[in-house]
Motif scaffolding. Structure first.
Motif, PDB file in Angstrom:
ATOM      1  N   PHE A 204       1.062  -1.169  -0.047  1.00  0.00           N
ATOM      2  CA  PHE A 204       0.122  -0.036  -0.244  1.00  0.00           C
ATOM      3  C   PHE A 204       0.713   1.081  -0.014  1.00  0.00           C
ATOM      4  O   PHE A 204       0.598   2.351  -0.570  1.00  0.00           O
ATOM      5  CB  PHE A 204      -1.046   0.145   1.169  1.00  0.00           C
ATOM      6  CG  PHE A 204      -1.763   1.265   1.229  1.00  0.00           C
ATOM      7  CD1 PHE A 204      -3.034   1.153   0.376  1.00  0.00           C
ATOM      8  CD2 PHE A 204      -1.741   2.115   2.255  1.00  0.00           C
ATOM      9  CE1 PHE A 204      -3.790   2.282   0.629  1.00  0.00           C
ATOM     10  CE2 PHE A 204      -2.526   3.333   2.157  1.00  0.00           C
ATOM     11  CZ  PHE A 204      -3.543   3.515   1.297  1.00  0.00           C
ATOM     12  N   GLU A 221      -4.900   8.994   4.748  1.00  0.00           N
ATOM     13  CA  GLU A 221      -5.107   7.699   4.079  1.00  0.00           C
ATOM     14  C   GLU A 221      -4.416   6.538   4.459  1.00  0.00           C
ATOM     15  O   GLU A 221      -4.953   5.416   4.673  1.00  0.00           O
ATOM     16  CB  GLU A 221      -4.874   8.026   2.461  1.00  0.00           C
ATOM     17  CG  GLU A 221      -5.515   7.056   1.484  1.00  0.00           C
ATOM     18  CD  GLU A 221      -5.452   7.151   0.404  1.00  0.00           C
ATOM     19  OE1 GLU A 221      -5.591   6.363  -0.675  1.00  0.00           O
ATOM     20  OE2 GLU A 221      -5.078   8.501  -0.105  1.00  0.00           O
ATOM     21  N   SER A 224      -5.876   5.427   8.015  1.00  0.00           N
ATOM     22  CA  SER A 224      -6.813   4.986   8.103  1.00  0.00           C
ATOM     23  C   SER A 224      -6.860   3.446   7.323  1.00  0.00           C
ATOM     24  O   SER A 224      -7.705   2.549   7.704  1.00  0.00           O
ATOM     25  CB  SER A 224      -8.041   5.646   7.149  1.00  0.00           C
ATOM     26  OG  SER A 224      -8.399   6.884   7.640  1.00  0.00           O
ATOM     27  N   HIS A 225      -5.869   3.169   6.468  1.00  0.00           N
ATOM     28  CA  HIS A 225      -5.553   1.826   5.876  1.00  0.00           C
ATOM     29  C   HIS A 225      -5.227   0.804   6.832  1.00  0.00           C
ATOM     30  O   HIS A 225      -5.511  -0.154   6.956  1.00  0.00           O
ATOM     31  CB  HIS A 225      -4.682   2.083   4.660  1.00  0.00           C
ATOM     32  CG  HIS A 225      -4.101   0.408   4.266  1.00  0.00           C
ATOM     33  ND1 HIS A 225      -5.101   0.252   3.087  1.00  0.00           N
ATOM     34  CD2 HIS A 225      -3.347  -0.246   4.455  1.00  0.00           C
ATOM     35  CE1 HIS A 225      -4.501  -1.115   2.922  1.00  0.00           C
ATOM     36  NE2 HIS A 225      -3.319  -1.191   3.518  1.00  0.00           N
ATOM     37  N   TYR A 226      -4.282   1.218   7.905  1.00  0.00           N
ATOM     38  CA  TYR A 226      -3.681   0.441   8.734  1.00  0.00           C
ATOM     39  C   TYR A 226      -4.630   0.496  10.043  1.00  0.00           C
ATOM     40  O   TYR A 226      -4.322  -0.647  10.806  1.00  0.00           O
ATOM     41  CB  TYR A 226      -2.283   0.774   9.028  1.00  0.00           C
ATOM     42  CG  TYR A 226      -1.448   0.543   7.813  1.00  0.00           C
ATOM     43  CD1 TYR A 226      -0.827  -0.886   7.625  1.00  0.00           C
ATOM     44  CD2 TYR A 226      -1.253   1.598   6.937  1.00  0.00           C
ATOM     45  CE1 TYR A 226      -0.252  -0.782   6.666  1.00  0.00           C
ATOM     46  CE2 TYR A 226      -0.187   1.296   5.870  1.00  0.00           C
ATOM     47  CZ  TYR A 226       0.194  -0.237   5.692  1.00  0.00           C
ATOM     48  OH  TYR A 226       1.083  -0.330   4.436  1.00  0.00           O
ATOM     49  N   ARG A 228      -7.243  -1.072  11.038  1.00  0.00           N
ATOM     50  CA  ARG A 228      -8.295  -1.963  10.476  1.00  0.00           C
ATOM     51  C   ARG A 228      -9.563  -1.820  11.075  1.00  0.00           C
ATOM     52  O   ARG A 228     -10.663  -2.232  10.559  1.00  0.00           O
ATOM     53  CB  ARG A 228      -7.589  -3.415  10.791  1.00  0.00           C
ATOM     54  CG  ARG A 228      -6.351  -3.455  10.127  1.00  0.00           C
ATOM     55  CD  ARG A 228      -6.227  -3.409   8.515  1.00  0.00           C
ATOM     56  NE  ARG A 228      -5.058  -3.836   7.928  1.00  0.00           N
ATOM     57  CZ  ARG A 228      -5.063  -3.692   6.559  1.00  0.00           C
ATOM     58  NH1 ARG A 228      -5.956  -3.328   5.880  1.00  0.00           N
ATOM     59  NH2 ARG A 228      -3.722  -4.108   6.079  1.00  0.00           N
TER      60      ARG A 228
END
Length: 294
Positions: A204, A221, A224-226, A228
């Motif tokens: 990512f 961003e 927020s991706h990690y 979970r």
């Protein structure tokens, strides 16, 4: 199992069994080890909302069905007591729900290392890929030789079907796998080749440039991706997954033990309020966001 009635049958006995007795009874009912396929079927049946956890009502249905399958009626009160006991014994992270690894301790399942990753409700992370790699690359050579590859394929095939393969059939499967994924034609499977086989997603962080040039929007961003579970913090495996991808981005190879140690160190250094987790503001320091204006 015939399923569960909307109203659980009442236990007419005045003497309720102790929770210890009920827990022992539960294990006697579950003493036969399930295959990986059967375990997956059980998990998917009771994880009705597909969120990757067995929560209160789902666990109650599981317990009622387990006793019903043996022709035993158990009251709502006893189910609640048994649920509480199970949570005390198996809910290791105390989040009041049962996750996959915890359910595998309640229902004995045949040894299959890949099972713990198969039922996660998201693609395989690089951190978990490293755990898989180290588990099967027993000698740490950086290559999966035929014996190691055979163990891996046995577990992989066991996730999808209950079939016992002959030695000839297994040899054929191994040769087909090597033919398709052994890109350097050395007769072995290396880490990069297993990445392709297991369809591990691209890193990512590769979608972003240098960390020092990240905008606040890009940092948000990434966070927020990690994050979970969306609770606004990174902790435990979430930090490990981020650090693993950071190391992967710069082609820095770490063992799982080294990765976990580094993740703990990152958390300790950035966790200014010492609550054991990283907020957006704390993690921003790692990406130099806090030191820049605008």
């Amino acid at each position: 199992s015939s399923g569960i009635n909307a109203e659980y049958g009442e236990n007419v006995s005045d003497q309720r069994p102790s929770r210890k007795t009920m827990l022992t009874a539960l294990h006697l009912r579950a003493k036969t080890r399930l295959s990986a396929v059967d375990f997956q079927d059980v998990w998917r049946h009771y994880d009705t909302d597909g969120n990757g956890y067995i929560e209160k009502e789902e666990l109650d249905r599981f317990l009622a069905d387990l006793f019903d399958a043996q022709g035993q009626v158990i009251s709502k009160t006893d189910i609640a007591g048994l649920r509480e006991t199970l949570m005390d014994c198996y809910d290791s992270n105390k989040d009041n729900k049962i996750e996959l690894s915890e359910m595998a301790k309640i229902l004995p399942v045949e040894d299959n290392f890949l099972l713990k990753f198969r039922l996660q409700q998201r693609p395989l992370t690089y951190a978990n890929f490293l755990r898989i790699w180290e588990h099967y690359d027993k000698d740490g050579s950086g290559q999966m030789e035929m014996g190691e590859l055979s163990n891996f394929v046995t577990d992989l095939m066991g996730l999808s079907q209950n079939v016992d393969y002959t030695e000839k059939e297994m040899t054929s499967i191994l040769l087909d796998l090597v033919t398709h994924f052994d890109r350097n034609k050395n007769g072995l499977i290396d880490k990069s080749e297993l990445l392709l086989l297991l369809q591990v997603p691209d890193n990512f962080l590769d979608f972003f440039g240098l960390y020092c040039n990240l905008s606040k929007e890009e940092f948000s961003e990434i966070f927020s991706h990690y994050d979970r579970n969306g609770d606004g913090y990174l902790l435990g495996d979430e930090v490990t997954e981020l650090v693993a991808d950071m190391m992967r981005k710069v082609d820095f190879d770490l063992s799982v033990a080294e990765l976990e140690k580094l993740s703990e160190r990152v958390t300790k250094v950035l966790d200014l309020n010492a609550d054991g987790k990283l907020s957006r503001a704390e993690l921003a320091e790692l990406f130099f966001i806090g030191s820049r204006s605008g």
